[in-house]
Structure formats: C-alpha cells, structure tokens
Design a protein around this motif. Structure first.
Motif, PDB file in Angstrom:
ATOM      1  N   ALA B  38       0.836  -1.203   0.000  1.00  0.00           N
ATOM      2  CA  ALA B  38       0.000   0.000   0.000  1.00  0.00           C
ATOM      3  C   ALA B  38       0.873   1.256   0.000  1.00  0.00           C
ATOM      4  O   ALA B  38       0.618   2.212  -0.740  1.00  0.00           O
ATOM      5  N   ALA B  39       1.914   1.228   0.834  1.00  0.00           N
ATOM      6  CA  ALA B  39       2.818   2.383   0.897  1.00  0.00           C
ATOM      7  C   ALA B  39       3.521   2.578  -0.440  1.00  0.00           C
ATOM      8  O   ALA B  39       3.661   3.702  -0.933  1.00  0.00           O
ATOM      9  N   ALA B  40       3.954   1.463  -1.046  1.00  0.00           N
ATOM     10  CA  ALA B  40       4.653   1.538  -2.332  1.00  0.00           C
ATOM     11  C   ALA B  40       3.725   2.080  -3.414  1.00  0.00           C
ATOM     12  O   ALA B  40       4.099   2.966  -4.186  1.00  0.00           O
ATOM     13  N   THR B  41       2.471   1.580  -3.437  1.00  0.00           N
ATOM     14  CA  THR B  41       1.523   2.011  -4.457  1.00  0.00           C
ATOM     15  C   THR B  41       1.214   3.499  -4.320  1.00  0.00           C
ATOM     16  O   THR B  41       1.147   4.232  -5.302  1.00  0.00           O
ATOM     17  N   LYS B  42       1.048   3.931  -3.077  1.00  0.00           N
ATOM     18  CA  LYS B  42       0.755   5.345  -2.827  1.00  0.00           C
ATOM     19  C   LYS B  42       1.882   6.212  -3.388  1.00  0.00           C
ATOM     20  O   LYS B  42       1.640   7.210  -4.060  1.00  0.00           O
ATOM     21  N   LEU B  43       3.116   5.791  -3.128  1.00  0.00           N
ATOM     22  CA  LEU B  43       4.262   6.559  -3.626  1.00  0.00           C
ATOM     23  C   LEU B  43       4.333   6.510  -5.153  1.00  0.00           C
ATOM     24  O   LEU B  43       4.602   7.520  -5.804  1.00  0.00           O
ATOM     25  N   MET B  44       4.048   5.337  -5.714  1.00  0.00           N
ATOM     26  CA  MET B  44       4.136   5.183  -7.179  1.00  0.00           C
ATOM     27  C   MET B  44       3.177   6.122  -7.892  1.00  0.00           C
ATOM     28  O   MET B  44       3.464   6.604  -8.979  1.00  0.00           O
ATOM     29  N   HIS B  45       2.000   6.377  -7.262  1.00  0.00           N
ATOM     30  CA  HIS B  45       1.035   7.263  -7.900  1.00  0.00           C
ATOM     31  C   HIS B  45       1.508   8.711  -7.896  1.00  0.00           C
ATOM     32  O   HIS B  45       0.956   9.543  -8.612  1.00  0.00           O
ATOM     33  N   SER B  46       2.518   9.010  -7.103  1.00  0.00           N
ATOM     34  CA  SER B  46       2.962  10.406  -7.030  1.00  0.00           C
ATOM     35  C   SER B  46       4.344  10.597  -7.645  1.00  0.00           C
ATOM     36  O   SER B  46       4.970  11.631  -7.470  1.00  0.00           O
ATOM     37  N   LEU B  47       4.833   9.578  -8.365  1.00  0.00           N
ATOM     38  CA  LEU B  47       6.107   9.723  -9.073  1.00  0.00           C
ATOM     39  C   LEU B  47       5.838   9.684 -10.571  1.00  0.00           C
ATOM     40  O   LEU B  47       5.062   8.863 -11.061  1.00  0.00           O
ATOM     41  N   ARG B  48       6.513  10.557 -11.288  1.00  0.00           N
ATOM     42  CA  ARG B  48       6.256  10.698 -12.711  1.00  0.00           C
ATOM     43  C   ARG B  48       7.160   9.780 -13.527  1.00  0.00           C
ATOM     44  O   ARG B  48       8.346   9.645 -13.225  1.00  0.00           O
ATOM     45  N   CYS B  49       6.574   9.144 -14.531  1.00  0.00           N
ATOM     46  CA  CYS B  49       7.360   8.276 -15.404  1.00  0.00           C
ATOM     47  C   CYS B  49       8.267   9.135 -16.272  1.00  0.00           C
ATOM     48  O   CYS B  49       7.828  10.113 -16.870  1.00  0.00           O
ATOM     49  N   ILE B  50       9.549   8.758 -16.337  1.00  0.00           N
ATOM     50  CA  ILE B  50      10.532   9.542 -17.088  1.00  0.00           C
ATOM     51  C   ILE B  50      10.290   9.411 -18.584  1.00  0.00           C
ATOM     52  O   ILE B  50      10.486  10.337 -19.359  1.00  0.00           O
ATOM     53  N   GLN B  51       9.829   8.254 -18.996  1.00  0.00           N
ATOM     54  CA  GLN B  51       9.718   7.974 -20.428  1.00  0.00           C
ATOM     55  C   GLN B  51       8.451   8.576 -21.022  1.00  0.00           C
ATOM     56  O   GLN B  51       8.466   9.099 -22.125  1.00  0.00           O
TER      57      GLN B  51
END
Lengths: 176, 133
Positions: B38-51
């Motif tokens: 859950a913590a990982a998913t929450k963070l993933m939603h707030s990081l932008r894909c570089i590509q």
C-alpha cells in the motif's frame, strides 16, 4: 467609486495571463529530463559483459585518473545506430569510451557491434535498467563525460551528431 | 549516412523505445506485505514516469516505469521511508520526477496561490457587501 485604480486590476490580471501564454508559445519547450547527478560521483555498480568477447563494466573501471565518455545505448535503439560513426570518430580522436547496453540480449549486442563497429573499451549489460536509473538517465542514447576521479561532468541527451563531436572532445580534454 | 540519420530521427519515437531485456520481477509483482505494498503504491502514484512524462509510474506500461516501480518496491521492502525514496528519485531526476512539489521556491508559489486568491476574493467580497449595506 473612491478608488478608481481598482478598476485596472482585472485588466492587469488578464494581461499577465496573456503574457504568460505568449511567453509559453515563444519559448521552445525542453522536454528532456536532465540528470540531477551532474557534478556527483558515479553510483557504485558492477555490470556483466553485454556480449561474448567484451569486458563488463564496473564503476571502479572508470576511476583510473583518465577522463572518458560513458555511452548509454541499446541494439534496439535506432538513433544509437545513427550515432555509431561519430562514436568511432571520437575513438579515433583518442577519446576512451565505455558503454552500458540497456535492456539488451548478448546476441543482439553482438550483432549490433558487428554491423556498426565497436568503439567501446568495455560494455556492461544493464538488462533491468537499474544502473540507468541510478545515473538519472532518461533514455537511449545518452553520453556522459566522466572525470578521471569518477565524477559525472556532463550529460549529452540524444544521439551524437557531427556537430557534437568537437564539443565532446573539448569536454574530455578539459577534464584532463 | 545523412539519410540514415534522417530516417532514425523520424523513427525516434517512444513507440520504438522498448527493447528485449527482461522486466524486473518487482515491476509487476506486489510485495507480500499488504501494508508495504500500500505504501509503495501510494508513492508510485505520485512519481512521474521519465519515459512517458504525463503518467505516474503506477499507471504507465513503459519499461522505465517498470524499473522505477521495482526500485520503489525494493526500497520499501528494505524498510526505506516513502519520502526518502522520493528524495532518492529527485536526487537523480530533479524535482520534475515528483508530482508533489516541495514547498519551496516555485513550488511554494504553487501551494500558496490558492490561498492568496481566496484571501483576495474575501477582501473583494467584503468591499461589495459593505457597499450594499
């Protein structure tokens, strides 16, 4: 109305927004994601050889007092093919080039090298792109200038073209 | 050669930027601990894909996003705090990589603008009501 200057505020706001819009149109957009690692030491990594007959690449291999280029490429990347002759030209000019192959297979790398030449001293295989992430690299091809002490000095994003060759030689020489 | 360069340039779109290597295991596999996932998913939603740039790494199918998801999960599994991982990403790709800008510099303006507009609105409305009274 005892404060007539207030009437001008909406016009000023609209002018500001319009000005921003014109500025946004006039200034070309930089869509490249630059690495924030410039000026820092290379992250520690150790990559296996990317193809039979070449040597793998570890971060320590690039800390021998000699500045060099680090090319990030892949056999499946078309601009990497276009920049191959310019990497060759850089090698001929005495620049040492190490490379990291991204998401690649040994047989594909070998085929790429036999078709487009091998200007590289060492080629590490970053099959899961983990080192690419550590370098702050956003794609292929990219070329870094690495100082003799392992400091990342410069990042060139995109393929190397004829006009970039003298600039890269200059940057490597300046690091000596 | 010039022709080859031109053709390469025309084909240089992210569609072709794929490759043949393996996908990191943790790119698409959840962590066994639901709280960590859950913590990982929450963070993933707030990081932008570089590509792909406009998408978060949770939403993107790009390989780069997969690699970034794997990195997030690995660091979470190793006990790293989400904000520390965000700083790890920012240290490599700059503020740009985070969808939640820091409250400093231009980011501060971004956070404070709604508040400033609200204050200006209240001030304007107050003037109007007073005139009506």
């Amino acid at each position: 109305m005892n404060r007539p200057w207030l009437l001008w505020i909406p016009l000023a706001v609209v002018a500001l927004i319009g000005g921003l819009a014109i500025y946004g149109l006039a200034v070309p957009k930089d869509e490249q994601v630059h690495s924030a690692m410039i000026g820092q030491k290379l992250p520690a990594f150790s990559l296996p050889a990317a193809a039979a007959g070449v040597e793998g690449l570890a971060s320590g291999d690039m800390v021998d007092g000699k500045p060099r280029l680090l090319n990030i490429f892949a056999s499946w990347c078309l601009p990497c093919k276009a920049e191959a002759p310019y990497l060759e030209a850089l090698k001929k000019a005495g620049v040492e080039i190490d490379a990291i192959a991204i998401r690649d297979r040994p047989e594909d790398v070998a085929a790429f090298l036999s078709e487009f030449g091998n200007p590289f001293r060492r080629i590490g295989s970053d099959s899961e792109m983990a080192v690419q992430l550590k370098l702050g690299s956003s794609g292929v091809p990219e070329t870094y200038v690495i100082g003799g002490d392992g400091t990342i000095l410069y990042q060139h994003i995109g393929d190397i073209r004829a006009e970039h060759v003298p600039m890269l030689i200059e940057k490597v020489n300046a690091a000596k | 050669m010039r022709m080859l360069a031109l053709i390469s340039l025309m084909l240089a779109t992210p569609v072709f930027a794929q490759g043949s290597g393996p996908t990191p295991a943790l790119a698409n596999r959840q962590l066994p601990d639901p709280a960590q996932e859950a913590a990982a998913t929450k963070l993933m939603h707030s990081l932008r894909c570089i590509q792909c740039q406009g998408q978060s790494i949770a939403d993107s199918d790009a390989h780069m996003a997969g690699t970034m998801r794997a990195e997030v999960r690995q660091q979470i599994a190793a006990g790293q705090k989400p904000e520390a991982i965000r700083r790890w990403m920012i240290a490599r790709y700059g503020e740009w990589v985070s969808f939640e800008p820091d409250m400093k510099g231009a980011g501060l303006l971004l956070w404070l603008t709604p508040l400033l507009v609200l204050i200006a609105g209240i001030w304007l409305a107050r003037g109007l009501f007073r005139r009506g009274a």
